[in-house]
Motif scaffolding. Sequence first.
Motif, PDB file in Angstrom:
ATOM      1  N   ALA A   1      -8.161  18.498  -4.330  1.00  0.00           N
ATOM      2  CA  ALA A   1      -9.334  19.127  -3.768  1.00  0.00           C
ATOM      3  C   ALA A   1     -10.629  18.887  -4.702  1.00  0.00           C
ATOM      4  CB  ALA A   1      -9.056  20.368  -3.655  1.00  0.00           C
ATOM      5  N   LEU A   2     -10.343  19.128  -5.877  1.00  0.00           N
ATOM      6  CA  LEU A   2     -11.571  18.834  -6.868  1.00  0.00           C
ATOM      7  C   LEU A   2     -12.116  17.294  -6.630  1.00  0.00           C
ATOM      8  CD1 LEU A   2     -13.071  20.842  -8.951  1.00  0.00           C
ATOM      9  CD2 LEU A   2     -11.544  19.601 -10.713  1.00  0.00           C
ATOM     10  N   ALA A   3     -11.030  16.487  -6.663  1.00  0.00           N
ATOM     11  CA  ALA A   3     -11.393  15.035  -6.447  1.00  0.00           C
ATOM     12  C   ALA A   3     -12.406  14.947  -5.121  1.00  0.00           C
ATOM     13  CB  ALA A   3     -10.449  14.135  -6.780  1.00  0.00           C
ATOM     14  N   ARG A   4     -11.820  15.497  -4.137  1.00  0.00           N
ATOM     15  CA  ARG A   4     -12.473  15.214  -2.972  1.00  0.00           C
ATOM     16  C   ARG A   4     -13.679  15.798  -2.706  1.00  0.00           C
ATOM     17  NH1 ARG A   4      -7.064  14.621  -1.826  1.00  0.00           N
ATOM     18  NH2 ARG A   4      -6.349  13.552   0.030  1.00  0.00           N
ATOM     19  N   GLY A   5     -13.822  17.004  -3.505  1.00  0.00           N
ATOM     20  CA  GLY A   5     -15.242  17.703  -3.464  1.00  0.00           C
ATOM     21  C   GLY A   5     -16.188  17.013  -4.222  1.00  0.00           C
ATOM     22  N   ALA A   6     -15.858  16.261  -5.191  1.00  0.00           N
ATOM     23  CA  ALA A   6     -16.841  15.678  -5.987  1.00  0.00           C
ATOM     24  C   ALA A   6     -17.120  14.256  -5.283  1.00  0.00           C
ATOM     25  CB  ALA A   6     -16.107  15.286  -7.231  1.00  0.00           C
ATOM     26  N   TYR A   7     -16.154  13.873  -4.674  1.00  0.00           N
ATOM     27  CA  TYR A   7     -16.513  12.576  -3.906  1.00  0.00           C
ATOM     28  C   TYR A   7     -17.430  12.822  -2.611  1.00  0.00           C
ATOM     29  CZ  TYR A   7     -15.455   8.295  -1.157  1.00  0.00           C
ATOM     30  OH  TYR A   7     -15.432   7.089  -0.582  1.00  0.00           O
ATOM     31  N   ALA A   8     -17.289  14.083  -1.892  1.00  0.00           N
ATOM     32  CA  ALA A   8     -18.030  14.567  -1.125  1.00  0.00           C
ATOM     33  C   ALA A   8     -19.651  14.414  -1.393  1.00  0.00           C
ATOM     34  CB  ALA A   8     -17.687  15.800  -0.511  1.00  0.00           C
ATOM     35  N   GLU A   9     -19.761  14.972  -2.663  1.00  0.00           N
ATOM     36  CA  GLU A   9     -21.234  15.033  -3.122  1.00  0.00           C
ATOM     37  C   GLU A   9     -21.624  13.540  -3.225  1.00  0.00           C
ATOM     38  OE1 GLU A   9     -20.564  18.668  -6.355  1.00  0.00           O
ATOM     39  OE2 GLU A   9     -20.719  16.892  -7.030  1.00  0.00           O
ATOM     40  N   VAL A  10     -20.834  12.608  -3.700  1.00  0.00           N
ATOM     41  CA  VAL A  10     -21.103  11.216  -3.792  1.00  0.00           C
ATOM     42  C   VAL A  10     -21.697  10.708  -2.376  1.00  0.00           C
ATOM     43  CG1 VAL A  10     -20.361   8.801  -4.465  1.00  0.00           C
ATOM     44  CG2 VAL A  10     -19.905  10.621  -6.008  1.00  0.00           C
ATOM     45  N   LEU A  11     -20.887  11.148  -1.520  1.00  0.00           N
ATOM     46  CA  LEU A  11     -21.327  10.588  -0.235  1.00  0.00           C
ATOM     47  C   LEU A  11     -22.554  11.325   0.418  1.00  0.00           C
ATOM     48  CD1 LEU A  11     -17.783  10.366   1.283  1.00  0.00           C
ATOM     49  CD2 LEU A  11     -19.028   8.467   0.601  1.00  0.00           C
ATOM     50  N   SER A  12     -22.759  12.591   0.031  1.00  0.00           N
ATOM     51  CA  SER A  12     -23.707  13.138   0.662  1.00  0.00           C
ATOM     52  C   SER A  12     -24.916  12.787   0.043  1.00  0.00           C
ATOM     53  CB  SER A  12     -23.527  14.823   0.171  1.00  0.00           C
ATOM     54  OG  SER A  12     -22.282  14.939   0.992  1.00  0.00           O
ATOM     55  N   VAL A  13     -25.332  12.339  -0.981  1.00  0.00           N
ATOM     56  CA  VAL A  13     -26.608  11.830  -1.366  1.00  0.00           C
ATOM     57  C   VAL A  13     -26.748  10.344  -0.688  1.00  0.00           C
ATOM     58  CG1 VAL A  13     -26.149  13.061  -3.633  1.00  0.00           C
ATOM     59  CG2 VAL A  13     -25.386  10.511  -3.317  1.00  0.00           C
ATOM     60  N   GLN A  14     -25.879   9.862   0.023  1.00  0.00           N
ATOM     61  CA  GLN A  14     -26.226   8.528   0.555  1.00  0.00           C
ATOM     62  C   GLN A  14     -26.579   8.892   2.190  1.00  0.00           C
ATOM     63  OE1 GLN A  14     -23.327   5.391  -0.542  1.00  0.00           O
ATOM     64  NE2 GLN A  14     -22.459   6.994  -1.796  1.00  0.00           N
ATOM     65  N   GLU A  15     -27.810   8.413   2.411  1.00  0.00           N
ATOM     66  CA  GLU A  15     -28.364   8.942   3.874  1.00  0.00           C
ATOM     67  C   GLU A  15     -27.305   8.560   5.012  1.00  0.00           C
ATOM     68  OE1 GLU A  15     -30.555  10.955   6.184  1.00  0.00           O
ATOM     69  OE2 GLU A  15     -31.141  10.753   4.014  1.00  0.00           O
ATOM     70  N   ASP A  16     -26.812   7.293   4.813  1.00  0.00           N
ATOM     71  CA  ASP A  16     -25.976   7.131   6.150  1.00  0.00           C
ATOM     72  C   ASP A  16     -24.526   7.524   5.839  1.00  0.00           C
ATOM     73  OD1 ASP A  16     -25.575   5.557   3.882  1.00  0.00           O
ATOM     74  OD2 ASP A  16     -25.133   3.691   4.933  1.00  0.00           O
ATOM     75  N   ARG A  17     -24.204   8.101   4.985  1.00  0.00           N
ATOM     76  CA  ARG A  17     -22.778   8.701   4.884  1.00  0.00           C
ATOM     77  C   ARG A  17     -22.708  10.262   4.544  1.00  0.00           C
ATOM     78  NH1 ARG A  17     -19.754   5.053   0.344  1.00  0.00           N
ATOM     79  NH2 ARG A  17     -17.965   5.487   1.652  1.00  0.00           N
ATOM     80  N   LYS A  18     -23.872  10.849   5.070  1.00  0.00           N
ATOM     81  CA  LYS A  18     -23.804  12.469   4.817  1.00  0.00           C
ATOM     82  C   LYS A  18     -22.718  13.119   5.644  1.00  0.00           C
ATOM     83  CE  LYS A  18     -28.334  13.183   3.408  1.00  0.00           C
ATOM     84  NZ  LYS A  18     -29.806  13.789   3.473  1.00  0.00           N
ATOM     85  N   ASP A  19     -22.465  12.621   6.926  1.00  0.00           N
ATOM     86  CA  ASP A  19     -21.582  13.130   7.809  1.00  0.00           C
ATOM     87  C   ASP A  19     -20.176  12.883   7.339  1.00  0.00           C
ATOM     88  OD1 ASP A  19     -23.450  13.987   9.445  1.00  0.00           O
ATOM     89  OD2 ASP A  19     -23.335  12.236  10.996  1.00  0.00           O
ATOM     90  N   GLU A  20     -19.954  11.710   6.790  1.00  0.00           N
ATOM     91  CA  GLU A  20     -18.712  11.453   5.997  1.00  0.00           C
ATOM     92  C   GLU A  20     -18.521  12.428   5.010  1.00  0.00           C
ATOM     93  OE1 GLU A  20     -16.224   7.773   3.980  1.00  0.00           O
ATOM     94  OE2 GLU A  20     -18.183   7.469   4.773  1.00  0.00           O
ATOM     95  N   GLY A  21     -19.506  12.680   4.037  1.00  0.00           N
ATOM     96  CA  GLY A  21     -19.249  13.672   2.923  1.00  0.00           C
ATOM     97  C   GLY A  21     -19.189  14.951   3.560  1.00  0.00           C
TER      98      GLY A  21
END
Length: 438
Positions: free
Chosen positions: A381-401
Amino acid sequence: MLRIASKLSSIASSSSSALTANQFPTKLSPLPTSFFRPFTIGLELEDHMVVPDAIGMINYALKVWRTERSLGAFRMGLCVLKHCISTELTEGKDPKRENSKGMAMLAMSTILYERGEYTEAIEKIEDVQELTNSYLGVRVAALETQAGLYLELRQDDLAAAVADKCMKVVENQRQAKDFEVQAKDFEAHFLRAKALKGLIELVNGNVDSADDFFDKSHDDSKYWDGTAGLSYAEFLHKKQDYTKATEVYRSVVHGAVQIKRAGNPYLGAGNMSVDELIVGSMCALGQLEALTGNYYWAEHRLGQALSRAEEAYGDSKHPTLGVALASIALMYRRKAIQEHSSSLLIQEGLYRKVMDILKVPSEETKTEGAAPLVDRSDIAALARGAYAEVLSVQEDRKDEGEKLKNLAESIWKHRRMSLAEALETDTNIIDSRISRII
């Protein structure tokens, strides 16, 4: 960071060896002369304490299993060890034979553990306590292993009960007729039993209570080794005594590597084996180096941990590799935040690999009577949560994040803090031995 950038395009699909090849320093940096000392107190058996042919059979069984890691190698390894236990090499009440029988049982437990047969691994080491004429360290190692497996299975109450039993076994040795023979090692075993209780307190978030089990006797550097030394270093880490924690971590690393090279029978098994000790101490030291901003050395140590895990397990899907990779990914996350830099591609490749290794079983896969599931969901979960942060700063991947963030929160089970708090807390430690966040 540039050392691994060239490998990013293939990291998600390749084995973890692609990550470490020609990227991380692999040699241990030298310690000051004052650090060097015998790393053998209570951790190894000397030649005169065992039956050499029995130890030869044990080493052969472990080699067969670890070379192939197939079902056939698993069966062959256990067969050799069962034969060792049933022959005249280990029969009788002679201490040398009981020591050898105990080492064979520890080896069987290790093979069962590495195969994922936790119940059988625990049952096998329970039998070691019947060897009342064996060296105290053999019985302490068995109890420490049993408690460690319970901690990995999140059965903390059972782990605590075993730790209490370990303390009693050591204390009862004071009354043994041959205590004088083993008195020189008694303090080391007593310290090891106390450190086991301290580790359980740390796992449960009771840092102040853990202080009772890491008293001033640990200031004597001759005890800065083994699993007790690693738990003590984690205690110092949590207490934010970073200078001393670094010294103890380094001492444990060097001691464990020397023990491994010496090749003497090591008193440990399962997730408390010398291989897990090496990986765990390197991994924890790397996390501390990252916390204190020493990113070159953090990468160095975590790379060593990953390389050692590959060397020990030879399996790109082994959970210990996933834990080491998670520590590396979170190190890059911390570095990016502190230096206001971007390492999105590096982090994404690492997180995807961690998620691939540390898959979280669905409820549908959990059947009655099945082998116990080792729940590494907090690290996943910690890895997924940190990965979600990486995705969320990318405009076209916010929903995925956002979807990944929700998934991470749904599998997070830590009792003392939320996932968001875990991501923001600097002093958390991922203990690779027990796959728990301390």
